[in-house]
Design an enzyme around this catalytic site. Sequence first.
Site, short mmCIF file in Angstrom:
data_model
loop_
_atom_site.label_atom_id
_atom_site.label_comp_id
_atom_site.label_asym_id
_atom_site.label_seq_id
_atom_site.Cartn_x
_atom_site.Cartn_y
_atom_site.Cartn_z
N ARG A 1 30.18 -31.47 35.46
CA ARG A 1 30.54 -32.76 34.69
C ARG A 1 32.01 -32.65 34.47
O ARG A 1 32.84 -31.52 33.94
CB ARG A 1 29.95 -32.78 33.40
CG ARG A 1 30.42 -34.06 32.68
CD ARG A 1 29.40 -35.10 32.41
NE ARG A 1 29.66 -36.24 31.83
CZ ARG A 1 29.45 -36.64 30.88
NH1 ARG A 1 28.31 -36.36 30.02
NH2 ARG A 1 29.68 -37.97 30.43
N ARG B 1 26.54 -38.94 36.58
CA ARG B 1 26.89 -37.79 36.14
C ARG B 1 26.02 -36.34 36.47
O ARG B 1 24.86 -36.73 36.86
CB ARG B 1 26.81 -37.90 34.45
CG ARG B 1 25.92 -38.13 33.82
CD ARG B 1 26.18 -38.55 32.30
NE ARG B 1 27.12 -39.78 32.55
CZ ARG B 1 27.21 -40.42 31.58
NH1 ARG B 1 27.09 -40.02 30.36
NH2 ARG B 1 28.10 -41.58 31.77
N ASP C 1 24.31 -34.70 31.49
CA ASP C 1 24.99 -35.25 30.15
C ASP C 1 23.88 -34.72 28.91
O ASP C 1 22.66 -34.69 29.20
CB ASP C 1 24.78 -36.93 30.25
CG ASP C 1 25.16 -37.47 28.98
OD1 ASP C 1 26.24 -36.83 28.44
OD2 ASP C 1 24.64 -38.59 28.74
N ASP D 1 23.60 -35.06 25.07
CA ASP D 1 23.83 -35.99 23.76
C ASP D 1 23.01 -35.13 22.67
O ASP D 1 21.78 -34.92 22.82
CB ASP D 1 23.44 -37.33 24.20
CG ASP D 1 24.18 -38.12 24.89
OD1 ASP D 1 25.49 -37.90 25.15
OD2 ASP D 1 23.39 -39.04 25.39
#
Length: 193
Positions: free
Chosen positions: A123, A135, A138, A140
Amino acid sequence: MSALNYSTPSTLAIALGANLPSTFGTPKLTLIKIRPLLEDEICEWIKSTYSLNDDLNSIKNNLDWYWSPLYETEPIGEAGNQPDFINAVLLVEGKKLLRQVPSEKAALDLLNKFLAIEEKFGRDRKNSLKKWGPRTLDIDFLAWGSLQINNKNLTLPHPRLIERNFVITPLAAALSKKGSRIKQLPDQQGWGI
């Protein structure tokens, strides 16, 4: 502080997603490969944050890891035409997380570990053309107990947590694996169950 504080919730909630191949393979394979690496990084972070002398296996074995199944979801936002995402959620809790009240500094340290993992999986946040574009990975940071942070690098709890089905559905599945104190009631008249 080294005193245990069992009344303070300290569950970590983390969402993962990918819709492009990474250096480790397809998005599905990426999320499969990330599991042990993410668990190891969280253990390393706990060890360094709390200055523990425990080995990583001891820390890992004294935590509860609640992984959701993998879900395939459509992209959201202004990202245009792109492949579907593979998403999952991880919940982590246990006595090793109760050794200290969650703090902004420790949360930012963990966030930096997540960003380094994303980079390892290909990434490139600096050259991302679209906010919600495709992507390779990811990660989070959704929440850490009741900690609230709002700065330019991190907002906890995640500000769009309840707006995203690709987070809510895996989160509910991970929570159901905990089972714990939630008990389904027998069928009650009027509910139509």
